[in-house]
Design a protein around this motif. Structure first.
Motif, PDB file in Angstrom:
ATOM      1  N   GLN A  87       8.808  95.762 -34.855  1.00 27.74           N
ATOM      2  CA  GLN A  87       9.475  96.263 -36.059  1.00 27.74           C
ATOM      3  C   GLN A  87       8.859  95.594 -37.271  1.00 27.74           C
ATOM      4  OE1 GLN A  87      13.813  95.707 -33.966  1.00 27.74           O
ATOM      5  NE2 GLN A  87      13.845  96.068 -36.170  1.00 27.74           N
ATOM      6  N   LYS A 113      10.174 100.193 -40.028  1.00 25.16           N
ATOM      7  CA  LYS A 113       9.336 100.881 -39.053  1.00 25.16           C
ATOM      8  C   LYS A 113       9.524 100.290 -37.660  1.00 25.16           C
ATOM      9  CE  LYS A 113       5.790 102.293 -42.322  1.00 25.16           C
ATOM     10  NZ  LYS A 113       4.348 102.291 -42.632  1.00 25.16           N
ATOM     11  N   CYS A 114       9.381 101.130 -36.668  1.00 28.28           N
ATOM     12  CA  CYS A 114       9.471 100.692 -35.280  1.00 28.28           C
ATOM     13  C   CYS A 114       8.417 101.406 -34.456  1.00 28.28           C
ATOM     14  CB  CYS A 114      10.853 100.977 -34.703  1.00 28.28           C
ATOM     15  SG  CYS A 114      11.006 100.526 -32.960  1.00 28.28           S
ATOM     16  N   GLU A 115       7.772 100.639 -33.610  1.00 25.11           N
ATOM     17  CA  GLU A 115       6.753 101.191 -32.720  1.00 25.11           C
ATOM     18  C   GLU A 115       6.925 100.597 -31.332  1.00 25.11           C
ATOM     19  OE1 GLU A 115       2.748 100.354 -33.909  1.00 25.11           O
ATOM     20  OE2 GLU A 115       1.860 101.372 -32.194  1.00 25.11           O
ATOM     21  N   GLN A 116       6.756 101.426 -30.314  1.00 23.89           N
ATOM     22  CA  GLN A 116       6.781 100.922 -28.940  1.00 23.89           C
ATOM     23  C   GLN A 116       5.518 101.386 -28.212  1.00 23.89           C
ATOM     24  OE1 GLN A 116       7.293 102.945 -26.022  1.00 23.89           O
ATOM     25  NE2 GLN A 116       7.953 104.884 -26.952  1.00 23.89           N
ATOM     26  N   ASN A 117       4.959 100.479 -27.427  1.00 26.30           N
ATOM     27  CA  ASN A 117       3.733 100.790 -26.687  1.00 26.30           C
ATOM     28  C   ASN A 117       3.987 100.840 -25.180  1.00 26.30           C
ATOM     29  OD1 ASN A 117       4.031  98.123 -26.015  1.00 26.30           O
ATOM     30  ND2 ASN A 117       2.171  97.410 -27.027  1.00 26.30           N
ATOM     31  N   SER A 131      10.907 110.379 -36.722  1.00 27.03           N
ATOM     32  CA  SER A 131      10.034 110.108 -35.586  1.00 27.03           C
ATOM     33  C   SER A 131       8.767 110.940 -35.683  1.00 27.03           C
ATOM     34  CB  SER A 131      10.769 110.419 -34.278  1.00 27.03           C
ATOM     35  OG  SER A 131       9.949 110.157 -33.165  1.00 27.03           O
ATOM     36  N   HIS A 137       7.014 106.108 -32.185  1.00 27.96           N
ATOM     37  CA  HIS A 137       7.550 105.591 -33.450  1.00 27.96           C
ATOM     38  C   HIS A 137       8.905 106.206 -33.778  1.00 27.96           C
ATOM     39  CE1 HIS A 137       3.176 104.998 -33.805  1.00 27.96           C
ATOM     40  NE2 HIS A 137       3.479 103.948 -34.546  1.00 27.96           N
ATOM     41  N   ASN A 193      11.187 105.510 -37.192  1.00 27.12           N
ATOM     42  CA  ASN A 193      11.420 104.765 -38.418  1.00 27.12           C
ATOM     43  C   ASN A 193      12.821 105.055 -38.950  1.00 27.12           C
ATOM     44  OD1 ASN A 193       8.704 103.925 -38.209  1.00 27.12           O
ATOM     45  ND2 ASN A 193       8.016 105.758 -39.309  1.00 27.12           N
ATOM     46  N   CYS A 223      15.546  97.972 -33.214  1.00 22.58           N
ATOM     47  CA  CYS A 223      14.991  99.153 -32.593  1.00 22.58           C
ATOM     48  C   CYS A 223      14.910  98.884 -31.093  1.00 22.58           C
ATOM     49  CB  CYS A 223      13.598  99.413 -33.169  1.00 22.58           C
ATOM     50  SG  CYS A 223      12.709 100.778 -32.447  1.00 22.58           S
ATOM     51  N   SER A 274      13.858 100.910 -27.025  1.00 21.16           N
ATOM     52  CA  SER A 274      13.315 102.091 -26.361  1.00 21.16           C
ATOM     53  C   SER A 274      13.536 101.977 -24.864  1.00 21.16           C
ATOM     54  CB  SER A 274      11.812 102.240 -26.647  1.00 21.16           C
ATOM     55  OG  SER A 274      11.054 101.272 -25.947  1.00 21.16           O
TER      56      SER A 274
END
Lengths: 114, 110
Positions: free
Chosen positions: A6, A22-26, A68, A73, A75, A91, A93
């Motif tokens: 985040q 912002k949020c990102e997951q890999n 999204s 992502h 956000n 955030c 997932s």
């Protein structure tokens, strides 16, 4: 190698401003969430997105809107910030599986509205 | 989702076994019981999940009686680093909606 990240970690802003987190997951997960943890440490779900569809929307003011751009992502946009919006926003997932619900949380964004 | 009730706080000492009980009298047939751990300034972390009887993993055990109206998280031989808030949740078999309660603040003392 952060699984759920985040940005920013801290956000200090004035009342009435508009801000985004912002949020990102890999992890290749298909569902992402936003939670709010207030000063009393209660953790409440705000939104979740699955394949770009909003599937949970708690009684959150419409000043809050998730966006999204893709599956990795989600956000969070907040308009006209109020003092009561001060909290830590997390955030998360996961992959939707029947019978197993392990959500992976990000490190949180501490929002302070002055 | 049914409500869960757990103690607000617990104290323990290093090396002891800690058992945290959660009540969920109105648990639904489709509900699973899930426990999360949260350290200060971090997001919650999944510990364990179960439906009935006993589940064990590398960090904890979860005991669920036949009526499923309660569950007990067991942490063997706690250390100072186990000081955290522990949340008991119910989540439906069919979706990922999770409702966190107030949690139990566990303090492990030397």
């Amino acid at each position: 190698d952060t699984a759920v990240s985040q940005t920013p970690k801290y956000l200090v802003t004035q009342m009435g401003n508009d801000k985004s987190i912002k949020c990102e997951q890999n992890l290749g997960h298909d569902t992402m969430y936003w939670y709010k943890q207030d000063s009393k440490k209660f953790l409440k779900i705000m939104f979740s997105y699955n394949n770009k569809e909003l599937i949970i929307n708690e009684t959150v003011p419409n000043r809050f809107s998730p966006k999204s751009p893709d599956k990795a992502h989600l956000n969070l946009h907040i308009n006209s910030l109020e003092l009561g919006d001060s909290a830590v926003y997390f955030c998360a997932s996961n992959r939707r599986e029947r019978g197993h619900n392990e959500q992976f949380f990000g490190p949180g964004t501490r929002l302070t509205v002055l | 989702l049914a409500k869960t009730t757990q103690p607000i706080s617990m104290d323990s000492y290093e090396g002891q076994e800690v058992n945290i009980t959660c009540s969920h009298n109105n648990i639904a047939t489709n509900d699973y019981i899930t426990w999360y751990q949260q350290f200060p300034s971090q997001g919650p972390r999944f510990i364990i999940q179960g439906y009935k009887t006993k589940v064990t993993n590398e960090v904890a055990s979860l005991f669920i009686p036949a009526d499923r109206k309660s569950s007990t998280l067991s942490l063997p031989r706690v250390s100072l680093s186990d000081t955290a808030v522990y949340y008991c949740l119910l989540n439906s078999y069919n979706n990922n909606d999770m409702r966190f309660g107030a949690g139990t603040r566990l303090t492990v003392k030397p």
